[in-house]
Design a protein around this motif. Structure first.
Motif, PDB file in Angstrom:
ATOM      1  N   ASP A  97       5.134  12.091 -15.271  1.00 57.68           N
ATOM      2  CA  ASP A  97       4.770  10.747 -15.729  1.00 57.68           C
ATOM      3  C   ASP A  97       4.644   9.773 -14.552  1.00 57.68           C
ATOM      4  OD1 ASP A  97       7.583  11.303 -15.619  1.00 57.68           O
ATOM      5  OD2 ASP A  97       8.001   9.383 -16.565  1.00 57.68           O
ATOM      6  N   HIS A 148       5.650  17.112  -8.746  1.00 59.10           N
ATOM      7  CA  HIS A 148       5.823  16.499 -10.073  1.00 59.10           C
ATOM      8  C   HIS A 148       5.949  17.578 -11.149  1.00 59.10           C
ATOM      9  CE1 HIS A 148       4.584  12.931  -7.804  1.00 59.10           C
ATOM     10  NE2 HIS A 148       5.245  12.272  -8.729  1.00 59.10           N
ATOM     11  N   ILE A 201       7.174  17.167 -18.030  1.00 59.81           N
ATOM     12  CA  ILE A 201       8.267  16.404 -18.647  1.00 59.81           C
ATOM     13  C   ILE A 201       8.636  17.017 -19.993  1.00 59.81           C
ATOM     14  CG2 ILE A 201       8.041  14.133 -17.578  1.00 59.81           C
ATOM     15  CD1 ILE A 201       6.220  13.404 -19.962  1.00 59.81           C
ATOM     16  N   GLN A 212       6.327  13.217 -27.606  1.00 61.61           N
ATOM     17  CA  GLN A 212       6.675  12.001 -26.863  1.00 61.61           C
ATOM     18  C   GLN A 212       7.693  12.356 -25.798  1.00 61.61           C
ATOM     19  OE1 GLN A 212       8.209  10.320 -30.481  1.00 61.61           O
ATOM     20  NE2 GLN A 212       6.825   8.564 -30.277  1.00 61.61           N
ATOM     21  N   LYS A 213       7.553  11.723 -24.622  1.00 63.17           N
ATOM     22  CA  LYS A 213       8.527  11.943 -23.545  1.00 63.17           C
ATOM     23  C   LYS A 213       9.913  11.556 -24.043  1.00 63.17           C
ATOM     24  CE  LYS A 213       9.975  10.477 -19.040  1.00 63.17           C
ATOM     25  NZ  LYS A 213      10.357   9.319 -18.276  1.00 63.17           N
ATOM     26  N   ARG A 217       1.985  20.461 -18.471  1.00 60.52           N
ATOM     27  CA  ARG A 217       2.356  19.061 -18.261  1.00 60.52           C
ATOM     28  C   ARG A 217       3.604  18.704 -19.064  1.00 60.52           C
ATOM     29  NH1 ARG A 217      -1.447  15.769 -15.695  1.00 60.52           N
ATOM     30  NH2 ARG A 217      -0.415  13.919 -16.486  1.00 60.52           N
ATOM     31  N   THR A 218       3.885  19.484 -20.087  1.00 60.79           N
ATOM     32  CA  THR A 218       5.047  19.168 -20.922  1.00 60.79           C
ATOM     33  C   THR A 218       5.842  20.438 -21.246  1.00 60.79           C
ATOM     34  OG1 THR A 218       3.709  19.448 -22.919  1.00 60.79           O
ATOM     35  CG2 THR A 218       3.908  17.205 -22.079  1.00 60.79           C
TER      36      THR A 218
END
Ligand code: GLU
Length: 297
Positions: free
Chosen positions: A196, A220, A223, A230-231, A290-291
């Protein structure tokens, strides 16, 4: 090359599984390189700070046997230096005072992923009748850097943010300024943090170049997100880590980080688990994502 890594939480609440996972990843990365791992408390934004959060963060890291090297650094301990650097940037023509209000910007500025792109009103304004912020002038060049996990990043700050704030109109320094200065002040060579913050890294590199600061290595991580993608955060209702079942939580964190712990380590203490994980840590296990979906814990 000496390695100095860090975990830099803002004390806006206790750690949750997402922030603790970032702490563990930055710790494993530093220790695998036989480097130092520092704890910095990013407490510049006092209005957002939660009383007792810094203490609770330190206690949670202790409970998980994550030992930091050197004394904890609190950003609030030296607020003057952020203002001195910002004023110097104004003196040398890299930054300017800006009295645009949020309301005015909402009318004229274009929205983008990072908020509102600054349209440039105050670049040439001389008289200000309202409280002023300080913004750094950006050019329209592409800014390119290589992230150790996310690969080549190409951004253009004039599209992404426009001239960005380093001192807010309430006189508090921005996260972007304080993190760049303190990473440099502490000699940080490697930054491991959540994806993020990837886009903001272009701002950090832009500032480092203006200030003549060496750019550290960036990595990075994906997350952790909840079932609604949602983060995890206080706002999305992520529960605070409770330090009772530390072994089970440590195993879950390692699985988020792509590490399958062998059965014989199931009953181990966190520090025994970290010792194994340092040997086996490979951030490339998290490539192309990414997640990470949270498990229901
Ligand atoms: N203090 C920031 C946060 O808690 C992160 C700082 C960083 O890792 O650069 O989101």
């Amino acid at each position: 090359m000496p390695y100095v890594g860090r975990f830099a939480p803002s004390p806006t609440g206790p750690l949750h599984i997402g922030s603790l996972t970032t702490a563990v990843a930055s710790y494993l990365h530093a220790k695998k390189a036989k480097g130092e791992w520092l704890l910095r408390i990013d407490d510049i934004d006092q209005p957002r700070e939660k009383k007792g959060a810094a203490d609770s963060i330190r206690k949670t890291l202790n409970a998980f046997q994550l030992e930091w090297d050197r004394d904890v650094f609190y950003q609030s301990s030296d607020m003057e230096k952020y203002h001195e650097v910002a004023e110097k940037l104004v003196t040398f023509g890299h930054a300017f005072k800006c009295s645009c209000t949020r309301k005015e910007l909402q009318k004229t500025g274009k929205r983008n992923v990072l908020g509102i792109k600054y349209p440039g009103e105050c670049r040439t304004r001389i008289n200000h009748y309202k409280p002023t912020a300080i913004r750094v002038l950006v050019e329209s060049d592409e800014l390119i850097f290589i992230d150790a996990l996310q690969g080549k990043q190409i951004n253009n700050l004039s599209h992404l943010t426009g001239d960005y704030v380093i001192i807010r109109s309430d006189k508090l320094p921005s996260y972007n300024l304080s993190t760049v200065l303190d990473d440099s002040y502490q000699g940080v060579t490697h930054i491991v943090r959540g994806i993020d913050l990837l886009e903001l890294t272009s701002i950090h590199i832009h500032l480092q170049r203006i200030l003549g600061i060496k750019t550290p290595n960036y990595l990075h991580l994906p997350i952790i997100v909840n079932a609604n993608d949602q983060k995890l955060s206080k706002q999305t209702g992520a529960p605070a880590i409770i330090s009772t079942n530390v072994n089970k939580t440590a195993l879950i964190i390692l699985s988020y980080l792509g590490l399958q712990t062998p059965n014989e380590l199931m009953g181990s203490t966190p520090s025994e688990l970290w010792a194994w994980a340092i040997q086996n840590w490979d951030p490339n296990n998290l490539a192309n994502q990414r997640t990470i979906k949270t498990l229901q814990v």
